[in-house]
Scaffold this motif. Structure first.
Motif, PDB file in Angstrom:
ATOM      1  N   THR A 264     102.803  35.481 144.385  1.00  0.00           N
ATOM      2  CA  THR A 264     102.620  36.275 143.150  1.00  0.00           C
ATOM      3  C   THR A 264     103.951  36.551 142.442  1.00  0.00           C
ATOM      4  O   THR A 264     104.238  37.679 142.042  1.00  0.00           O
ATOM      5  CB  THR A 264     101.879  37.599 143.432  1.00  0.00           C
ATOM      6  OG1 THR A 264     102.583  38.359 144.428  1.00  0.00           O
ATOM      7  CG2 THR A 264     100.477  37.342 143.918  1.00  0.00           C
ATOM      8  N   THR A 265     104.773  35.510 142.318  1.00  0.00           N
ATOM      9  CA  THR A 265     106.091  35.697 141.723  1.00  0.00           C
ATOM     10  C   THR A 265     106.019  36.108 140.261  1.00  0.00           C
ATOM     11  O   THR A 265     106.920  36.793 139.767  1.00  0.00           O
ATOM     12  CB  THR A 265     106.912  34.405 141.849  1.00  0.00           C
ATOM     13  OG1 THR A 265     106.137  33.300 141.371  1.00  0.00           O
ATOM     14  CG2 THR A 265     107.295  34.144 143.296  1.00  0.00           C
ATOM     15  N   ASP A 266     104.958  35.714 139.560  1.00  0.00           N
ATOM     16  CA  ASP A 266     104.868  36.068 138.145  1.00  0.00           C
ATOM     17  C   ASP A 266     104.771  37.579 137.957  1.00  0.00           C
ATOM     18  O   ASP A 266     105.334  38.129 137.004  1.00  0.00           O
ATOM     19  CB  ASP A 266     103.688  35.356 137.475  1.00  0.00           C
ATOM     20  CG  ASP A 266     102.380  35.554 138.213  1.00  0.00           C
ATOM     21  OD1 ASP A 266     102.399  36.023 139.361  1.00  0.00           O
ATOM     22  OD2 ASP A 266     101.322  35.214 137.652  1.00  0.00           O
ATOM     23  N   ALA A 267     104.089  38.273 138.866  1.00  0.00           N
ATOM     24  CA  ALA A 267     104.011  39.740 138.781  1.00  0.00           C
ATOM     25  C   ALA A 267     105.386  40.371 138.987  1.00  0.00           C
ATOM     26  O   ALA A 267     105.742  41.347 138.317  1.00  0.00           O
ATOM     27  CB  ALA A 267     103.017  40.274 139.810  1.00  0.00           C
ATOM     28  N   HIS A 268     106.167  39.815 139.888  1.00  0.00           N
ATOM     29  CA  HIS A 268     107.534  40.309 140.096  1.00  0.00           C
ATOM     30  C   HIS A 268     108.424  40.005 138.889  1.00  0.00           C
ATOM     31  O   HIS A 268     109.293  40.811 138.525  1.00  0.00           O
ATOM     32  CB  HIS A 268     108.126  39.690 141.355  1.00  0.00           C
ATOM     33  CG  HIS A 268     107.453  40.124 142.620  1.00  0.00           C
ATOM     34  ND1 HIS A 268     106.341  39.490 143.127  1.00  0.00           N
ATOM     35  CD2 HIS A 268     107.724  41.147 143.480  1.00  0.00           C
ATOM     36  CE1 HIS A 268     105.956  40.095 144.238  1.00  0.00           C
ATOM     37  NE2 HIS A 268     106.776  41.102 144.474  1.00  0.00           N
ATOM     38  N   GLU A 269     108.194  38.866 138.259  1.00  0.00           N
ATOM     39  CA  GLU A 269     108.970  38.529 137.058  1.00  0.00           C
ATOM     40  C   GLU A 269     108.676  39.518 135.935  1.00  0.00           C
ATOM     41  O   GLU A 269     109.583  39.938 135.202  1.00  0.00           O
ATOM     42  CB  GLU A 269     108.644  37.105 136.598  1.00  0.00           C
ATOM     43  CG  GLU A 269     109.093  36.004 137.548  1.00  0.00           C
ATOM     44  CD  GLU A 269     110.578  35.688 137.454  1.00  0.00           C
ATOM     45  OE1 GLU A 269     111.326  36.447 136.814  1.00  0.00           O
ATOM     46  OE2 GLU A 269     110.989  34.657 138.033  1.00  0.00           O
ATOM     47  N   LEU A 270     107.420  39.917 135.790  1.00  0.00           N
ATOM     48  CA  LEU A 270     107.076  40.890 134.749  1.00  0.00           C
ATOM     49  C   LEU A 270     107.706  42.246 135.058  1.00  0.00           C
ATOM     50  O   LEU A 270     108.204  42.923 134.148  1.00  0.00           O
ATOM     51  CB  LEU A 270     105.558  41.020 134.629  1.00  0.00           C
ATOM     52  CG  LEU A 270     105.059  42.016 133.573  1.00  0.00           C
ATOM     53  CD1 LEU A 270     105.530  41.626 132.172  1.00  0.00           C
ATOM     54  CD2 LEU A 270     103.529  42.121 133.604  1.00  0.00           C
ATOM     55  N   ALA A 271     107.693  42.635 136.323  1.00  0.00           N
ATOM     56  CA  ALA A 271     108.336  43.902 136.705  1.00  0.00           C
ATOM     57  C   ALA A 271     109.832  43.869 136.401  1.00  0.00           C
ATOM     58  O   ALA A 271     110.402  44.851 135.910  1.00  0.00           O
ATOM     59  CB  ALA A 271     108.099  44.177 138.187  1.00  0.00           C
ATOM     60  N   LEU A 272     110.454  42.731 136.669  1.00  0.00           N
ATOM     61  CA  LEU A 272     111.887  42.589 136.400  1.00  0.00           C
ATOM     62  C   LEU A 272     112.168  42.655 134.902  1.00  0.00           C
ATOM     63  O   LEU A 272     113.149  43.265 134.456  1.00  0.00           O
ATOM     64  CB  LEU A 272     112.380  41.268 136.986  1.00  0.00           C
ATOM     65  CG  LEU A 272     113.879  41.131 137.265  1.00  0.00           C
ATOM     66  CD1 LEU A 272     114.330  42.169 138.279  1.00  0.00           C
ATOM     67  CD2 LEU A 272     114.192  39.723 137.765  1.00  0.00           C
ATOM     68  N   LEU A 273     111.310  42.037 134.111  1.00  0.00           N
ATOM     69  CA  LEU A 273     111.442  42.101 132.651  1.00  0.00           C
ATOM     70  C   LEU A 273     111.363  43.549 132.177  1.00  0.00           C
ATOM     71  O   LEU A 273     112.145  43.986 131.329  1.00  0.00           O
ATOM     72  CB  LEU A 273     110.355  41.244 132.004  1.00  0.00           C
ATOM     73  CG  LEU A 273     110.283  41.192 130.470  1.00  0.00           C
ATOM     74  CD1 LEU A 273     109.737  39.838 130.005  1.00  0.00           C
ATOM     75  CD2 LEU A 273     109.400  42.294 129.898  1.00  0.00           C
TER      76      LEU A 273
END
Length: 501
Positions: free
Chosen positions: A94-103
């Motif tokens: 679920t890396t995309d969810a972590h990418e959104l959190a980082l954004l």
């Protein structure tokens, strides 16, 4: 069903009754009894939950920042604050969810969202899902603390992990994240790539006995089978990751290999009429898949921004033309996943518009709008995103790709114009620094003083002997920048003014 491999139980006409990923033999016996019981009780009649709404019956909604905030809320609510990741078990990347959190952290300064990324990465890098002997990540964890992996290694997962570790390193400057990224690259270079010719392989099989050994002990064993087929979407994804890594690590051999791989991918799996084919096993197979067109188009945008070579931008545009001609629903908006065959078996004969692939398509369209100025791309991106406003909530935090695409559409990009010959060392220095910075809304233009003279003049920039960068968010731009080290603080200052006031 949650991942690959998929175990799915279908009605005779193709509706999904239930299923999961890998189901062990003992559990499979009970699952089969449950499915049989359900089917007997329903007397072969599908329940309302099994009915699929035709795409045109789903209402079109309006785009707003609330979409992004709602998905972020799902991410925060489902986050495992002890071990990272989401939910209990099994745990997938679920890396995309972590990418959104980082954004979200990047533009708001809210450290709780940074923590979502760092807790997960700190845990997985020390856990069983990361191969400490040879590098690279296994497919997923069968338990909550990431200690018991499913031992298959896939190109797709490692490409996404690589990007996430690079991004968190860019944000935090913690060397441990960079070391894990290097470990992924070392594994892929050794096992999942054709270093001589270019391109990346698909996966390496699971073998619990083999991976349970030390590196020296493994050298005496037969390594697990490697799927050497060239899958288009995964090659595009890994090439994008290598392009990013080349700038963050300062290793241009990674950029060169990514570009060689993209060139070979076009040679093997591309035709002018059909765009990208899905995979190559001695011949190109399975045309007209949306996922291949949009992932490759995105990688071509990455290659354009990494080199300034317009041939990559041209290919990206051509692929979107193919996808639009073959797969876009001009009446109702959104892309179908493939060309619909009304004579296919079961639900394969029904049109489908997957959220994840449409999210990538819309993101690429928005990006092409900023790179080319063609308004038609922006309109098509909007039509695509609006199609899913009413249904994205049912995906929870798995709608992160959609939320990032909405974010890119609603916000002005951080545009970095570099005016200078692409071959000049000073231009390359400015370009490398522009890529070294974490900036998820970044768009980079290299403007050649000769070929792009009209564009440079229209933007109001001066043409000088010294390559120069201009950083803009919307209509607000910096003064001319000639020193690469000035790009990061100027961009940070503008972000603080516009988003963190």
């Amino acid at each position: 069903m949650g991942g690959w491999p998929t175990t799915a139980f279908l009605t005779p006409d193709g509706r999904v009754i239930g299923g999961g990923t890998y189901i062990p033999p003992d559990q499979m016996r009970q699952t089969l009894r449950d499915i049989q019981s359900f089917w007997e009780k329903s007397q072969g009649k599908p329940t309302p939950e099994l009915e699929m709404l035709p795409p045109e019956s789903i209402p079109i909604g309006s785009l707003s920042p609330l979409i992004i905030e709602e998905v972020l809320g799902e991410i925060a609510n489902n986050f495992d604050s002890i071990y990272g990741g989401f939910g209990s078990q099994p745990k997938f990347p679920t890396t995309d969810a972590h990418e959104l959190a980082l954004l979200k952290y990047h533009y708001s300064g809210n450290r709780e969202f940074l923590r979502i990324a760092t807790v997960t990465l700190n845990t997985v890098a020390k856990s069983g899902v990361y191969d400490k002997e040879m590098g690279g990540f296994f497919r997923y964890s069968t338990n909550r603390d990431w200690s018991i992996p499913h031992f298959e290694k896939m190109s797709e997962d490692n490409a996404k992990w690589l990007q996430l570790f690079l991004h968190v390193y860019q944000v935090t400057a913690e060397p441990a994240y960079l070391e894990t990224a290097k470990g992924i690259i070392e594994y892929v270079n050794t096992w999942l790539s054709d270093q001589e010719n270019g391109c990346f392989y698909g996966s390496q099989d699971a073998d619990e006995e083999y991976y349970g050994q030390s590196k020296s002990a493994r050298e005496k064993l037969k390594p697990p089978y490697i799927d050497r087929n060239i899958y288009t979407n995964w090659n595009a994804l890994m090439s994008s990751s290598y392009l990013e890594a080349s700038f963050v690590l300062g290793d241009m051999s990674l950029r060169d290999f990514a570009l060689k791989s993209l060139d070979r991918l076009l040679e093997l799996n591309h035709t002018q009429a059909d765009g990208m084919y899905h995979f190559y096993d001695g011949q190109s197979r399975l045309p007209s898949q949306l996922v291949d067109q949009v992932y490759t188009a995105r990688a071509m945008c990455d290659a354009y921004e990494a080199t300034g070579s317009r041939k990559f931008l041209t290919v990206s545009e051509k692929l979107l033309e193919v996808a639009t001609r073959k797969l876009f629903d001009s009446e109702h908006g959104g892309f179908f996943d493939t060309v619909v065959d009304p004579n296919a078996l079961g639900f394969l004969s029904k049109p489908a518009k997957p959220l994840d692939e449409n999210s990538i398509a819309a993101h690429v369209l928005t990006r092409l709008y900023h790179l080319t100025g063609k308004e038609a791309y922006r309109k098509q991106a909007e039509d695509t995103l609006k199609r899913f406003v009413e249904i994205y909530p049912q995906f929870g935090f798995m709608a992160a790709d959609y939320a990032m695409s909405v974010d890119a559409f609603l916000h002005e990009p951080s545009t970095i114009h570099i005016v200078g010959s692409p071959e000049k060392p000073q231009t390359k220095g400015l370009l490398s620094e522009a890529h070294r910075i974490y900036e998820p809304r970044r768009v980079i233009h290299i403007l050649d003083p000769v070929e792009d003279r009209d564009r440079v003049n229209a933007l109001g920039y001066k043409i000088t002997e010294t390559p120069t960068a201009y950083v803009c968010i919307g209509k607000a731009c910096t003064a001319p920048i000639i020193e690469p080290k000035e790009i990061a603080p100027e961009l940070s200052r503008m972000i603080n003014v516009q988003f963190r006031r």
